[in-house]
Motif scaffolding. Structure first.
Motif, PDB file in Angstrom:
ATOM      1  N   LYS A   1      40.084  42.001  38.037  1.00 41.70           N
ATOM      2  CA  LYS A   1      38.661  42.173  38.325  1.00 41.70           C
ATOM      3  C   LYS A   1      37.969  42.894  37.172  1.00 41.70           C
ATOM      4  O   LYS A   1      36.865  42.524  36.760  1.00 41.70           O
ATOM      5  N   GLU A   2      38.614  43.914  36.622  1.00 43.89           N
ATOM      6  CA  GLU A   2      38.033  44.679  35.511  1.00 43.89           C
ATOM      7  C   GLU A   2      37.892  43.817  34.254  1.00 43.89           C
ATOM      8  O   GLU A   2      36.893  43.920  33.537  1.00 43.89           O
TER       9      GLU A   2
ATOM     10  N   ARG B   1      34.974  41.503  34.742  1.00 47.64           N
ATOM     11  CA  ARG B   1      33.730  42.253  34.615  1.00 47.64           C
ATOM     12  C   ARG B   1      33.386  42.455  33.143  1.00 47.64           C
ATOM     13  O   ARG B   1      32.235  42.320  32.740  1.00 47.64           O
TER      14      ARG B   1
ATOM     15  N   ASP C   1      30.091  41.088  31.353  1.00 49.44           N
ATOM     16  CA  ASP C   1      29.156  41.966  30.638  1.00 49.44           C
ATOM     17  C   ASP C   1      28.747  41.356  29.292  1.00 49.44           C
ATOM     18  O   ASP C   1      27.583  41.458  28.889  1.00 49.44           O
TER      19      ASP C   1
END
Length: 95
Positions: free
Chosen positions: A83-84, A87, A91
């Protein structure tokens, strides 16, 4: 693959670029070319667990970039973005 081909045919104009993290499914680049787009390969390695980094994504983006194709879990490497990690890629795309 059929859905990606349909999207490519509708969304790409001649010369539009599609970012493809490598390795990727063998037909992806050919689908992009068939739609008159330009595949932009982003190499990955076993050291990065075959994942594209945000820095690599940002470096691959040009004014002609129209799409990013990726899958998670990935075929053929089997890697899965966390998930990170997703993300961090998102971004870059938001910029």
């Amino acid at each position: 693959k059929q859905s990606l081909a349909n999207v490519a045919m509708v969304m790409l104009n001649p010369g539009d670029e599609v970012i493809l993290p490598c390795p990727y499914w063998v037909s992806y680049a050919e689908i992009v070319k068939l739609a008159e787009g330009v595949p932009v390969e982003v190499p990955t390695s076993v050291e990065s667990d075959f994942k594209m980094t945000p820095q690599q994504l940002e470096a691959a983006i040009t004014p002609k970039t129209r799409m990013l194709w990726y899958s998670s879990p990935s075929n053929p490497s089997g890697m899965v973005y966390s998930k990170e990690e997703l993300r961090a890629l998102a971004d870059v795309l938001v910029k």
